[in-house]
Scaffold this motif. Structure first.
Motif, PDB file in Angstrom:
ATOM      1  N   SER A   1       0.796  -1.239   0.000  1.00 15.41           N
ATOM      2  CA  SER A   1       0.000   0.000   0.000  1.00 15.41           C
ATOM      3  C   SER A   1       0.822   1.279   0.000  1.00 15.41           C
ATOM      4  N   GLY A   2       2.097   1.198   0.416  1.00 17.28           N
ATOM      5  CA  GLY A   2       2.908   2.398   0.544  1.00 17.28           C
ATOM      6  C   GLY A   2       2.657   3.188   1.817  1.00 17.28           C
ATOM      7  N   GLN A   3       1.826   2.646   2.702  1.00 15.02           N
ATOM      8  CA  GLN A   3       1.531   3.334   3.953  1.00 15.02           C
ATOM      9  C   GLN A   3       2.718   3.230   4.916  1.00 15.02           C
ATOM     10  N   LEU A   4       2.981   4.318   5.628  1.00 11.25           N
ATOM     11  CA  LEU A   4       4.070   4.336   6.599  1.00 11.25           C
ATOM     12  C   LEU A   4       3.724   3.440   7.779  1.00 11.25           C
ATOM     13  N   ARG A   5       4.625   2.505   8.082  1.00 14.57           N
ATOM     14  CA  ARG A   5       4.441   1.627   9.239  1.00 14.57           C
ATOM     15  C   ARG A   5       5.114   2.211  10.475  1.00 14.57           C
ATOM     16  N   TRP A   6       6.338   2.674  10.310  1.00 12.48           N
ATOM     17  CA  TRP A   6       7.039   3.329  11.410  1.00 12.48           C
ATOM     18  C   TRP A   6       8.195   4.148  10.853  1.00 12.48           C
ATOM     19  N   GLU A   7       8.710   5.006  11.690  1.00 12.07           N
ATOM     20  CA  GLU A   7       9.793   5.902  11.277  1.00 12.07           C
ATOM     21  C   GLU A   7      10.752   6.081  12.445  1.00 12.07           C
ATOM     22  N   LEU A   8      12.052   6.076  12.149  1.00  9.77           N
ATOM     23  CA  LEU A   8      13.071   6.303  13.163  1.00  9.77           C
ATOM     24  C   LEU A   8      13.884   7.530  12.788  1.00  9.77           C
ATOM     25  N   GLY A   9      13.956   8.500  13.704  1.00 10.14           N
ATOM     26  CA  GLY A   9      14.793   9.668  13.503  1.00 10.14           C
ATOM     27  C   GLY A   9      16.145   9.476  14.169  1.00 10.14           C
ATOM     28  N   THR A  10      17.213   9.912  13.508  1.00  9.36           N
ATOM     29  CA  THR A  10      18.550   9.847  14.074  1.00  9.36           C
ATOM     30  C   THR A  10      19.088  11.264  14.228  1.00  9.36           C
TER      31      THR A  10
END
Length: 350
Positions: free
Chosen positions: A303-312
């Motif tokens: 689907s291209g939906q964001l599952r999770w994101e990590l910022g560094t």
């Protein structure tokens, strides 16, 4: 990022000045080399690296140095397979060396000098060594027997050839060639309207390339027939098209486009807050991509939906690596992050 090595104690090798060997299960650093590594290759239980003019080899398990030798130039590309090392040396040099002791097997000094980088330097592919020079692709016996064949491809060849089933696929200027890997005889060619930037990417029956204007081409692997074309934005880099699980992924600036491999229909596009870094990694129904927004984004492939994101705390470096249900990425904050690929949580030490 580096290269993973399998086995009961799987290891991820990261080149960050020195070579760092990280235990995939725990994230613990097992060892690091005492010398820097500007080029790196892993094969058959050994790590091969070059600090510029010196080539050295250490054991995968404990980092024990086995040998080192000096070359008469700066090594900018390195590949390893079947007991052979293939070195690209600045100034048009090509050297084949024994992986066992570094002894020279063969050399030439007529390689191209316009694209002296790891993506276009001399390389070992499927039992042969290949390099570009004077407008020709040259196929070399890897054990020192010399030239097998050469084929005219022109001067604009920014990426490695790719082999499958005895056929070699080559991107050169605005053309894609399919050559017989044993003889160099042309099977077919495809002419695009503008220059192609990427190496060929393959699935079961198609070849995928993208040009600098962002058009994606799906070609029949057997005939070179144009199956479909997809439209993205202009491309600045030469990162390859990524193919996985029936999808074709192409990055352009800060946008990742996904097309159905069978039909070419665009399924989705995802926009990050910064330019995409390296190539996305596809595994287990997920897409992992780094961005210059200092973040790793993980999407659902369907689907291209964001599952999770990590910022560094720094810009990401290289491409993410997904293996064994985990995803690894390096950052200019001098950290390598190991995360559960599905949840994005940190992998605990064991």
């Amino acid at each position: 990022m580096g290269a993973p090595a399998g086995g009961p104690h799987a290891t991820l090798f990261v080149s960050s000045f020195e070579v760092h060997a990280l235990d995939i299960a725990s994230g613990e650093r097992r060892y690091k080399t005492r010398d820097v590594a500007w080029a790196l290759a892993v094969d058959a239980g050994r790590v091969h690296a070059a600090d510029g003019p010196h080539l050295y080899t250490v054991d995968v398990a404990d980092g024990t140095e086995r040998w080192r030798t000096s070359l008469d130039g700066w090594v900018y590309s390195l590949s390893a397979a079947d007991g052979v090392l293939c070195c690209g040396v600045r100034g048009g040099g090509v050297q084949l060396r024994s992986a066992a002791n570094g002894a020279e097997l063969w050399r030439a000094d007529d390689a191209q000098q316009d694209y002296e980088n790891p993506q276009s330097g001399p390389v070992l592919v499927a039992g042969a060594a290949y390099y570009y020079g004077a407008g020709r692709l040259r196929c070399i016996d890897p054990h020192g027997a010399g030239l097998r064949w050469s084929f005219p491809v022109g001067e604009d060849v920014p990426s490695h050839p790719v082999e499958r089933g005895g056929v070699l696929y080559v991107t050169a200027g605005s053309r894609v060639y399919a050559l017989d890997a044993a003889s160099g005889v042309e099977r077919w060619r495809f002419e695009a309207p503008v220059v192609l930037f990427t190496p060929p990417a393959l699935d079961a029956d198609a070849v995928y390339v993208a040009d600098y204007l962002g058009t994606v081409y799906a070609l029949d692997a057997a005939t070179g027939r144009d199956r479909w074309r997809g439209v993205t934005g202009n491309r600045q880099g030469a990162e390859p098209v990524v193919v996985g699980d029936g999808m074709v992924l192409v990055g352009s600036g800060g946008v990742l486009y996904a097309f159905e491999a069978a039909s070419g229909r665009e399924r989705w596009r995802y926009t990050a807050r910064g330019e995409i870094v390296g190539s996305p990694a596809v595994a287990d129904g997920l897409v992992h991509l780094g961005s210059r927004d200092h973040s790793l984004h993980t999407l659902d492939l369907a689907s291209g939906q964001l599952r999770w994101e990590l910022g560094t705390k720094g810009e990401l470096t290289g491409s993410p690596v997904a293996v064994g249900g985990r995803v690894f990425v390096g950052s200019k904050d001098r950290c390598v992050y190991a995360l559960d690929a599905f949840y994005g949580t940190a992998v605990p030490a064991r």
